[in-house]
Design a protein around this motif. Sequence first.
Motif, short mmCIF file in Angstrom:
data_model
loop_
_atom_site.label_atom_id
_atom_site.label_comp_id
_atom_site.label_asym_id
_atom_site.label_seq_id
_atom_site.Cartn_x
_atom_site.Cartn_y
_atom_site.Cartn_z
N ALA A 108 0.88 -1.30 0.17
CA ALA A 108 0.02 -0.05 -0.01
C ALA A 108 0.84 1.25 0.08
N ASP A 109 2.00 1.42 0.83
CA ASP A 109 2.91 2.41 0.86
C ASP A 109 3.60 2.63 -0.50
N PHE A 110 3.93 1.67 -1.13
CA PHE A 110 4.91 2.15 -2.38
C PHE A 110 3.83 2.04 -3.76
N PHE A 111 2.94 1.35 -3.64
CA PHE A 111 1.85 1.36 -4.74
C PHE A 111 1.08 2.83 -4.35
N GLY A 112 0.99 3.22 -3.20
CA GLY A 112 0.59 4.65 -3.19
C GLY A 112 1.29 5.73 -3.57
N TYR A 113 2.79 5.70 -3.37
CA TYR A 113 3.54 6.65 -3.91
C TYR A 113 3.75 6.63 -5.48
N SER A 114 3.75 5.52 -5.94
CA SER A 114 3.76 5.25 -7.33
C SER A 114 2.38 5.84 -8.07
N ALA A 115 1.21 5.57 -7.64
CA ALA A 115 0.16 6.05 -8.31
C ALA A 115 0.02 7.56 -8.13
N ILE A 116 0.62 8.29 -6.79
CA ILE A 116 0.58 9.80 -6.94
C ILE A 116 1.53 10.07 -7.92
N ALA A 117 2.67 9.61 -8.02
CA ALA A 117 3.56 9.91 -9.08
C ALA A 117 3.21 9.95 -10.37
N ILE A 118 2.36 9.02 -10.67
CA ILE A 118 1.99 8.85 -12.12
C ILE A 118 0.83 10.04 -12.31
N GLY A 119 -0.18 10.14 -11.39
CA GLY A 119 -1.04 11.08 -11.37
C GLY A 119 -0.45 12.50 -11.74
N LEU A 120 0.63 12.75 -10.94
CA LEU A 120 1.31 14.18 -10.99
C LEU A 120 1.79 14.25 -12.44
N GLY A 121 2.56 13.16 -12.90
CA GLY A 121 3.20 13.12 -14.03
C GLY A 121 2.05 13.32 -15.25
N LEU A 122 0.95 13.13 -15.17
CA LEU A 122 -0.13 12.86 -16.08
C LEU A 122 -0.45 14.69 -16.28
N LEU A 123 -0.62 15.32 -14.81
CA LEU A 123 -0.86 16.62 -14.82
C LEU A 123 0.05 17.75 -15.64
N PHE A 124 1.49 17.23 -15.61
CA PHE A 124 2.29 18.07 -16.39
C PHE A 124 2.81 17.38 -17.76
N GLY A 125 1.79 16.41 -18.37
CA GLY A 125 2.06 15.84 -19.85
C GLY A 125 2.88 14.86 -19.88
N TYR A 126 3.32 14.22 -18.84
CA TYR A 126 3.95 13.06 -18.96
C TYR A 126 3.65 11.72 -18.26
N ARG A 127 3.76 10.75 -19.12
CA ARG A 127 2.90 9.47 -18.79
C ARG A 127 4.18 8.59 -18.07
N LEU A 128 4.10 8.19 -16.71
CA LEU A 128 5.29 7.53 -16.13
C LEU A 128 4.63 6.04 -16.11
N PRO A 129 5.63 5.06 -16.27
CA PRO A 129 5.06 3.74 -16.35
C PRO A 129 4.27 3.14 -14.98
N ILE A 130 3.45 2.26 -15.33
CA ILE A 130 2.53 1.63 -14.16
C ILE A 130 3.69 0.78 -13.56
N ASN A 131 3.65 0.66 -12.01
CA ASN A 131 4.66 0.04 -11.42
C ASN A 131 4.01 -1.06 -10.58
N PHE A 132 2.93 -1.23 -10.35
CA PHE A 132 2.38 -2.47 -9.83
C PHE A 132 1.09 -2.88 -10.43
N ASN A 133 0.99 -4.35 -10.57
CA ASN A 133 -0.42 -4.92 -11.24
C ASN A 133 -0.86 -6.09 -10.48
#
Length: 454
Positions: free
Chosen positions: A235-260
Amino acid sequence: MTFTSWQFSVFAAIVFAAYYLPPLRAFQVQWLVVASLFFYGYGQPELLALLAVAVFGTHSFLLLALRNRKIWLPVGIAFNLALLAFFKYKLLFIDPAYPSLVSFAPLDFLLKLPLPIGISFFVFHNISLLVDLTRQKTTPPALADVFLYIIFFPQLVSGPITRAEMFMLQIQPKYFEHIPFVEAARWILTGFFFKLYVANNLNEMTSYMSFPLYETLQIQDRWLLVFLYSYQIYADFFGYSAIAIGLGLLFGYRLPINFNLPYVSASFSEFWTRWHISLSTWLRTYLYVPLGGNRHGPMRTYLNLMIVMGLGGLWHGAGLSYLAWGLMHGLLLVLERPLLSRLASIEFAAFRVARMTVVFVCVSMLWIFFKLPDFQHALNYLTGMFVPSTNPSPTKLFYNLALLYSLPVMIQHLGLRRLVEGRLRWAEPYLYGSMAALMYLEAGPETSFIYFQF
């Protein structure tokens, strides 16, 4: 400055507001670089010099390697690995608290510097940049573009690790009307929910795994906490990765999915295609394949797996526990490899559930070596899972709260998201609304992200 602090909220809002202003459109890259430097230097400005050395050095070796890859690519990689080794593994040999380590003042200052946050991640970005761009023999990128790729603030501290060939192509003017607001909001809200509600609350319980508190635990409590920590670290690391992906989208950058959904894996090799995907992809691309992969027979393949997983363990930290964690994962990958084709031919649902259970239990027990970096403490905890405690007043754990805070991870892995996005689409606003309410009303005590220490 962490994603969950109010300071970061103010910082992100200011950066976002200025980023899409028409007068700044020609300077979006430079603006993000300045913002990322401020983000990294906030609280530890003395580490900005190290970051500058890493980026300028990597850019210089990139320019040289584009002219002569055979000579300068290994030198550039060695330069980055030396930075990582010096700052991450010096504590194996020196004590920073010692009054004076050496007589040479600048070197003494370097030796006493704390572990730079995110060094493992930006060193891997540096190596990806050198390998990918010299392989393609592209035009040398601008220094600002190199800075942005390496220190883009959403991914700077804990990833996801983004390959250079994927990120550099995205560096172009961004427009406000192209922002996928709904997708970004989903990622950010989900990330905050898993961090604040799930991980932070579970942290209060799993703190009893630390020495000497674990000596007060009974057998069943030790087993419970192992599984709770398994949910917490996800939950901790997935949470960080999810926030990072969302922030990246706000600035126009698509970061890779880190957990599946890693905890539904039916094999250890499948687990490593689902857990920390950006790291496992990096290790496979830049270490396992160059070592020969599976191209030179079974024994060489097994050796390569052990080397890669052992180094992957040491990448997380300079300690015997991390090495043991990596080597044991490598051993599990080796032991299951001859059986995978036979196991895959058995298609009974109950058999797959049994395999998933075995993988989850083994992975969870190995997390003990993450939670307890002292190898002896990890062994003592593990031993206590099978030997009854003689403590006259054992710690009382609240099993109902453990289930309550673990439930989101369980539900997510059972496929609720796919259900909500399908037949229960109408319930999606209520789901995200409930998550927002819970993370606001029932957030656990503030803790740093677990992967900040790596």
